[in-house]
Design a protein around this motif. Structure first.
Motif, PDB file in Angstrom:
ATOM      1  N   LYS A 373       0.838  -1.202   0.000  1.00  0.00           N
ATOM      2  CA  LYS A 373       0.000   0.000   0.000  1.00  0.00           C
ATOM      3  C   LYS A 373       0.871   1.250   0.000  1.00  0.00           C
ATOM      4  O   LYS A 373       0.592   2.218  -0.718  1.00  0.00           O
ATOM      5  N   ALA A 374       1.952   1.218   0.823  1.00  0.00           N
ATOM      6  CA  ALA A 374       2.835   2.386   0.894  1.00  0.00           C
ATOM      7  C   ALA A 374       3.538   2.623  -0.441  1.00  0.00           C
ATOM      8  O   ALA A 374       3.699   3.771  -0.876  1.00  0.00           O
ATOM      9  N   ARG A 375       3.992   1.529  -1.085  1.00  0.00           N
ATOM     10  CA  ARG A 375       4.673   1.678  -2.369  1.00  0.00           C
ATOM     11  C   ARG A 375       3.696   2.197  -3.436  1.00  0.00           C
ATOM     12  O   ARG A 375       4.057   2.994  -4.294  1.00  0.00           O
ATOM     13  N   ALA A 376       2.474   1.695  -3.353  1.00  0.00           N
ATOM     14  CA  ALA A 376       1.473   2.156  -4.319  1.00  0.00           C
ATOM     15  C   ALA A 376       1.195   3.642  -4.137  1.00  0.00           C
ATOM     16  O   ALA A 376       0.911   4.358  -5.098  1.00  0.00           O
ATOM     17  N   ALA A 377       1.285   4.114  -2.897  1.00  0.00           N
ATOM     18  CA  ALA A 377       1.029   5.539  -2.629  1.00  0.00           C
ATOM     19  C   ALA A 377       2.279   6.370  -2.859  1.00  0.00           C
ATOM     20  O   ALA A 377       2.268   7.583  -2.663  1.00  0.00           O
ATOM     21  N   GLY A 378       3.403   5.728  -3.220  1.00  0.00           N
ATOM     22  CA  GLY A 378       4.640   6.452  -3.459  1.00  0.00           C
ATOM     23  C   GLY A 378       5.386   6.835  -2.190  1.00  0.00           C
ATOM     24  O   GLY A 378       6.318   7.635  -2.238  1.00  0.00           O
ATOM     25  N   ASN A 379       4.995   6.245  -1.068  1.00  0.00           N
ATOM     26  CA  ASN A 379       5.642   6.568   0.218  1.00  0.00           C
ATOM     27  C   ASN A 379       6.800   5.586   0.422  1.00  0.00           C
ATOM     28  O   ASN A 379       6.688   4.589   1.128  1.00  0.00           O
ATOM     29  N   GLU A 384      10.130   1.390   3.244  1.00  0.00           N
ATOM     30  CA  GLU A 384      11.431   0.862   3.694  1.00  0.00           C
ATOM     31  C   GLU A 384      11.410   0.576   5.192  1.00  0.00           C
ATOM     32  O   GLU A 384      11.975  -0.409   5.655  1.00  0.00           O
ATOM     33  N   LYS A 385      10.783   1.463   5.970  1.00  0.00           N
ATOM     34  CA  LYS A 385      10.672   1.248   7.419  1.00  0.00           C
ATOM     35  C   LYS A 385       9.887  -0.030   7.703  1.00  0.00           C
ATOM     36  O   LYS A 385      10.275  -0.847   8.556  1.00  0.00           O
ATOM     37  N   LEU A 386       8.784  -0.215   6.970  1.00  0.00           N
ATOM     38  CA  LEU A 386       7.978  -1.425   7.178  1.00  0.00           C
ATOM     39  C   LEU A 386       8.737  -2.678   6.750  1.00  0.00           C
ATOM     40  O   LEU A 386       8.576  -3.751   7.353  1.00  0.00           O
ATOM     41  N   GLU A 387       9.581  -2.571   5.738  1.00  0.00           N
ATOM     42  CA  GLU A 387      10.363  -3.731   5.288  1.00  0.00           C
ATOM     43  C   GLU A 387      11.378  -4.156   6.355  1.00  0.00           C
ATOM     44  O   GLU A 387      11.615  -5.353   6.570  1.00  0.00           O
ATOM     45  N   ARG A 388      11.980  -3.155   7.017  1.00  0.00           N
ATOM     46  CA  ARG A 388      12.912  -3.511   8.108  1.00  0.00           C
ATOM     47  C   ARG A 388      12.180  -4.222   9.247  1.00  0.00           C
ATOM     48  O   ARG A 388      12.679  -5.184   9.829  1.00  0.00           O
ATOM     49  N   GLU A 389      10.977  -3.733   9.536  1.00  0.00           N
ATOM     50  CA  GLU A 389      10.176  -4.395  10.576  1.00  0.00           C
ATOM     51  C   GLU A 389       9.780  -5.796  10.122  1.00  0.00           C
ATOM     52  O   GLU A 389       9.764  -6.747  10.906  1.00  0.00           O
TER      53      GLU A 389
END
Length: 409
Positions: A373-379, A384-389
């Motif tokens: 969802k974040a990537r789709a929104a361009g965030n 990246e923060k969520l990927e580390r988590e």
């Protein structure tokens, strides 16, 4: 004319200090600049400050008595009152007032501390008296005697109480020690009589033991020797100079008999050695069951081996612990395998593992959805923060899945 906040020098060279009650003459200065006069009398003030600093430090950091401290404060207060100095003299007076209050507080604290120490000493001495009175009735002569001597040393290290209390407690303490000493002397006097009686009884036992040493009636004679040994123990100890010699004769008579009997029993010993060889074979057969790979088969096989083991007779005594230890080691290994199997199939532990795995899987799935969802929104930053988590949660999930697979064998 020259001045500063706490003093001044007038045209005649008279030096004044300013106080709450007005100006006060502290001296005169005829040679040099007025500033030098003020500096001279300010140094005198600084000298008073140093002395007060030193006294404060002594009061706070040493065991200076209240009497000596108050005398020093009084001396300094007189110096301040009569001082020919320029500076805040009222501030010095206030410091001395505060120091006096501190000294009085310390005096009360020390008084209270002395009272506490006296009470602690009283309780300690009462405890010593109570223990001494308890020890006075003890039959542990050496231990109690040593403890009473230690109590005396402890008593000497305690502060004295008021004369009446200290004398009363010491009288009880001394009486308990005397009572113990009298009982101990009476005991050892009685013990001497008992040892003489023990010597006479043991001489009779030695005579009978020596008479039996040539008997070939193995069973009854061995039984009688056991009875003689019990009677020997029941007789108590004789005097030291007789005890060892009597024992050597008594033991020597038994050795003669049992040596003869041992020769007769040699054939039985041969049978026991044969039994040992059979048990060694069974132990080796049992040890082949290790490591346990098929728990059920190992359990059945060990039971069968153990039944044959029980059918074998006695082995030599000196080999018994070693050969039995080998079988016990195999038995323990099978028991440990059983416990491991139980833990692996424990339904409660499996349920907990499944629950944890499910929670972690849900968390991982949720994070992946949030990342998309974040990537789709361009965030990108949030993604990246969520990927580390996600990496941390995935590692926990992998560990949980590994543990869950262990329940599946």
């Amino acid at each position: 004319m020259s001045s500063d906040p706490w003093g001044r020098v007038d045209e005649t060279g008279t030096v004044y200090v300013r106080t709450a009650d007005g100006e006060k003459v502290v001296g005169s200065w005829q040679a040099g600049a007025p500033e030098e006069a003020l500096a001279y009398f300010e140094r005198k003030y600084d000298g008073l400050v140093v002395e007060i600093d030193l006294l404060e430090r002594r009061v706070k950091t040493t065991d200076l008595s209240a009497k000596d401290a108050l005398a020093a404060v009084g001396h300094l207060r007189q110096q301040v009152e009569e001082a020919h100095a320029v500076g805040d003299l009222e501030a010095l007076g206030r410091r001395l007032d505060q120091l006096t209050e501190l000294i009085e507080t310390r005096r009360e604290e020390r008084k209270a501390a002395r009272a506490r120490q006296a009470e602690e000493a009283r309780k300690a001495k009462e405890a010593l008296v109570a223990e001494a009175e308890e020890l006075a009735a003890s039959d542990q002569w050496r231990a109690a005697g040593e403890r009473l001597r230690a109590l005396v040393d402890t008593w000497k290290g305690l502060p004295r109480l008021d004369r009446k209390s200290d004398d009363e407690l010491w009288h009880r303490f001394s009486h308990a020690r005397s009572a113990f000493s009298k009982r101990r002397k009476a005991h050892f006097a009685s013990l001497d009589a008992q040892r003489e009686e023990a010597r006479r009884r043991k001489e009779k036992l030695v005579a009978e033991a020596e008479a039996l040493s040539g008997s070939t009636d193995w069973g009854p004679t061995a039984a009688r020797y056991r009875e003689l040994m019990q009677e020997w123990k029941a007789a108590g100890r004789a005097q030291r100079e007789h005890e060892d010699a009597l024992w050597q004769r008594f033991r020597g008579a038994q050795d003669v008999f049992f040596a003869a009997r041992g020769e007769v029993f040699a054939e039985r010993d041969a049978e026991q050695r044969e039994n040992l060889a059979r048990k060694e074979e069974l132990a080796a057969e049992a040890e082949k069951l290790l490591p346990v790979t098929d728990l059920k088969a190992a359990r059945v096989a060990f039971r069968a081996i153990n039944e044959r083991w029980d059918a074998v007779g006695h082995v030599p005594r000196d080999a018994r612990a070693g050969i039995e230890g080998r079988m016990h080691a195999v038995e323990r290994a099978i028991q440990e395998a059983e416990e491991a199997e139980w833990r692996r199939t424990n339904p409660e532990a499996r349920a907990r593992a499944e629950g944890l795995t499910g929670q972690l899987q849900d968390a991982v799935d949720k994070l992946r959805a949030q990342i998309e969802k974040a990537r789709a929104a361009g965030n990108t930053a949030k993604a990246e923060k969520l990927e580390r988590e996600l990496e941390g949660r995935q590692a926990l999930l992998d560990q949980a899945l590994k543990g869950l697979r262990e329940f599946s064998g």
